[in-house]
Design a protein around this motif. Structure first.
Motif, PDB file in Angstrom:
ATOM      1  N   LEU A 126      17.636 -33.610  49.381  1.00 40.81           N
ATOM      2  CA  LEU A 126      17.959 -32.219  49.156  1.00 40.81           C
ATOM      3  C   LEU A 126      19.188 -31.685  49.882  1.00 40.81           C
ATOM      4  CD1 LEU A 126      16.786 -29.403  48.582  1.00 40.81           C
ATOM      5  CD2 LEU A 126      15.982 -29.188  50.988  1.00 40.81           C
ATOM      6  N   LEU A 127      19.887 -32.181  50.865  1.00 38.15           N
ATOM      7  CA  LEU A 127      21.155 -31.912  51.330  1.00 38.15           C
ATOM      8  C   LEU A 127      21.916 -32.359  50.328  1.00 38.15           C
ATOM      9  CD1 LEU A 127      20.746 -32.320  55.285  1.00 38.15           C
ATOM     10  CD2 LEU A 127      20.904 -30.244  53.817  1.00 38.15           C
ATOM     11  N   ASP A 128      22.008 -33.489  49.931  1.00 32.78           N
ATOM     12  CA  ASP A 128      23.143 -34.004  48.969  1.00 32.78           C
ATOM     13  C   ASP A 128      23.061 -33.394  47.691  1.00 32.78           C
ATOM     14  OD1 ASP A 128      23.662 -36.163  50.729  1.00 32.78           O
ATOM     15  OD2 ASP A 128      22.224 -37.771  49.802  1.00 32.78           O
ATOM     16  N   TRP A 129      21.934 -32.922  47.304  1.00 31.96           N
ATOM     17  CA  TRP A 129      21.789 -31.945  46.002  1.00 31.96           C
ATOM     18  C   TRP A 129      22.379 -30.564  46.332  1.00 31.96           C
ATOM     19  CZ3 TRP A 129      19.027 -27.546  44.671  1.00 31.96           C
ATOM     20  CH2 TRP A 129      18.964 -27.031  43.566  1.00 31.96           C
ATOM     21  N   ILE A 130      22.263 -29.854  47.328  1.00 31.13           N
ATOM     22  CA  ILE A 130      22.692 -28.704  47.539  1.00 31.13           C
ATOM     23  C   ILE A 130      24.231 -28.820  47.783  1.00 31.13           C
ATOM     24  CG2 ILE A 130      22.716 -26.945  49.177  1.00 31.13           C
ATOM     25  CD1 ILE A 130      19.865 -27.153  49.928  1.00 31.13           C
ATOM     26  N   SER A 131      24.628 -30.046  48.440  1.00 29.55           N
ATOM     27  CA  SER A 131      26.396 -29.677  48.704  1.00 29.55           C
ATOM     28  C   SER A 131      26.890 -30.387  47.523  1.00 29.55           C
ATOM     29  CB  SER A 131      26.574 -30.799  49.794  1.00 29.55           C
ATOM     30  OG  SER A 131      26.039 -32.174  49.591  1.00 29.55           O
ATOM     31  N   GLN A 132      26.528 -30.298  46.451  1.00 25.72           N
ATOM     32  CA  GLN A 132      27.283 -30.965  45.284  1.00 25.72           C
ATOM     33  C   GLN A 132      27.719 -29.555  44.561  1.00 25.72           C
ATOM     34  OE1 GLN A 132      28.212 -34.231  44.687  1.00 25.72           O
ATOM     35  NE2 GLN A 132      27.192 -34.543  46.528  1.00 25.72           N
ATOM     36  N   PRO A 133      28.948 -29.967  43.757  1.00 26.85           N
ATOM     37  CA  PRO A 133      29.140 -28.707  42.985  1.00 26.85           C
ATOM     38  C   PRO A 133      27.992 -28.245  41.979  1.00 26.85           C
ATOM     39  CG  PRO A 133      31.052 -29.975  43.355  1.00 26.85           C
ATOM     40  CD  PRO A 133      29.776 -30.888  43.909  1.00 26.85           C
ATOM     41  N   TRP A 134      27.612 -27.157  41.895  1.00 30.45           N
ATOM     42  CA  TRP A 134      26.828 -26.847  40.838  1.00 30.45           C
ATOM     43  C   TRP A 134      27.365 -26.636  39.496  1.00 30.45           C
ATOM     44  CZ3 TRP A 134      22.473 -23.307  43.181  1.00 30.45           C
ATOM     45  CH2 TRP A 134      21.926 -23.721  44.465  1.00 30.45           C
ATOM     46  N   TYR A 177      27.436 -28.135  58.175  1.00 31.89           N
ATOM     47  CA  TYR A 177      26.268 -29.090  57.772  1.00 31.89           C
ATOM     48  C   TYR A 177      26.546 -29.757  56.196  1.00 31.89           C
ATOM     49  CZ  TYR A 177      24.338 -27.100  62.200  1.00 31.89           C
ATOM     50  OH  TYR A 177      24.229 -26.667  63.368  1.00 31.89           O
ATOM     51  N   LEU A 178      27.232 -28.956  55.537  1.00 34.81           N
ATOM     52  CA  LEU A 178      27.157 -29.621  54.095  1.00 34.81           C
ATOM     53  C   LEU A 178      28.504 -29.783  53.523  1.00 34.81           C
ATOM     54  CD1 LEU A 178      24.723 -26.710  52.649  1.00 34.81           C
ATOM     55  CD2 LEU A 178      24.313 -28.932  53.142  1.00 34.81           C
ATOM     56  N   GLY A 179      29.472 -29.373  54.339  1.00 40.18           N
ATOM     57  CA  GLY A 179      30.880 -29.774  54.188  1.00 40.18           C
ATOM     58  C   GLY A 179      31.174 -31.179  54.044  1.00 40.18           C
ATOM     59  N   ASN A 180      32.177 -31.564  53.104  1.00 38.09           N
ATOM     60  CA  ASN A 180      32.966 -32.708  52.930  1.00 38.09           C
ATOM     61  C   ASN A 180      33.973 -32.712  53.228  1.00 38.09           C
ATOM     62  OD1 ASN A 180      33.828 -32.139  50.408  1.00 38.09           O
ATOM     63  ND2 ASN A 180      32.011 -32.758  49.539  1.00 38.09           N
ATOM     64  N   ASP A 181      34.826 -33.873  53.451  1.00 42.62           N
ATOM     65  CA  ASP A 181      36.391 -34.026  53.656  1.00 42.62           C
ATOM     66  C   ASP A 181      36.850 -34.229  52.266  1.00 42.62           C
ATOM     67  OD1 ASP A 181      35.642 -33.348  56.289  1.00 42.62           O
ATOM     68  OD2 ASP A 181      35.541 -35.368  56.977  1.00 42.62           O
ATOM     69  N   GLN A 182      36.370 -34.000  51.161  1.00 46.01           N
ATOM     70  CA  GLN A 182      37.030 -34.441  49.990  1.00 46.01           C
ATOM     71  C   GLN A 182      38.281 -33.537  49.811  1.00 46.01           C
ATOM     72  OE1 GLN A 182      34.251 -34.533  46.986  1.00 46.01           O
ATOM     73  NE2 GLN A 182      33.242 -36.167  47.606  1.00 46.01           N
ATOM     74  N   ALA A 183      39.177 -33.949  49.124  1.00 43.22           N
ATOM     75  CA  ALA A 183      40.355 -32.997  48.824  1.00 43.22           C
ATOM     76  C   ALA A 183      40.089 -32.150  47.614  1.00 43.22           C
ATOM     77  CB  ALA A 183      41.592 -33.828  48.699  1.00 43.22           C
ATOM     78  N   ALA A 184      40.619 -31.037  47.534  1.00 44.84           N
ATOM     79  CA  ALA A 184      40.436 -30.109  46.217  1.00 44.84           C
ATOM     80  C   ALA A 184      41.083 -30.918  45.199  1.00 44.84           C
ATOM     81  CB  ALA A 184      41.032 -28.605  46.576  1.00 44.84           C
TER      82      ALA A 184
END
Length: 191
Positions: A4-12, A84-91
């Motif tokens: 669920l957390l993986d699904w929510i944290s992805q761009p929709w 909690y949902l952030g990632n360190d990926q660059a823009a």
């Protein structure tokens, strides 16, 4: 729970986010509400008693409590997303944009949400920092008041209400953004 957390944290994708925004707007129209974050400043001033000295703030602020709850939810949701949902990926920005920003002195464009060379505490006391943060903030606030609302209020709520003033404001936002991007920002970045 991790799924669920993986699904929510992805761009929709647009075909999920767009209909959700439309559903919210249709429900607000149905209940006679209009959306806009800048209206919360008027509500907060009215709560603090500004209506006693200024007619603009003299209104029934209790009818706008839902909008304050929405704004608080944005702040809380942003905090939860960051913690909690952030990632360190660059823009994801184009190579041409990266090269152009680097030519203006931005070392790692896209690595953070905003360039650290401009938006940090040390640069606040420089000419560039005062222009970007202080004068820019004032112009955003002035423009919001002068246009009768913020970009979210006009572009989302006003356009869905078919308000001509919102269409004019949104066109003005885009023209102003293009002028700033191509004619003003390059000169400010090399200060």
């Amino acid at each position: 729970m991790n799924q669920l957390l993986d699904w929510i944290s992805q761009p929709w994708p647009w075909y999920v986010a767009g209909p959700l925004i439309a559903l919210v707007m249709f429900s607000m129209l149905f209940f006679g509400k209009s959306f806009g974050l800048s209206a919360n400043l008027r509500t907060m001033c009215s709560i603090l008693g500004a209506g006693k000295s200024c007619d603009f703030f003299d209104f029934n602020w209790r009818d706008q409590m839902w909008n304050l709850v929405f704004a608080a939810g944005l702040v809380l949701g942003g905090l939860i997303s960051y913690l909690y949902l952030g990632n360190d990926q660059a823009a994801h920005i184009s190579e041409a944009t990266i090269a152009e920003l680097q030519s203006y002195g931005i070392e790692n464009p896209g690595q953070t949400v905003v360039p650290q060379e401009i938006f940090n505490w040390e640069s606040l006391l420089t000419v560039k920092g005062i222009i970007f943060i202080v004068i820019g903030g004032f112009l955003v606030g002035f423009g919001t008041r002068y246009a009768g609302g913020c970009t979210s209020g006009h572009a989302i709520s006003g356009l869905s209400d078919l308000q001509p003033a919102s269409l004019l404001a949104v066109v003005g936002f885009f023209i102003g953004g293009l002028i700033m991007t191509y004619f003003v920002l390059p000169y400010l970045l090399v200060l």
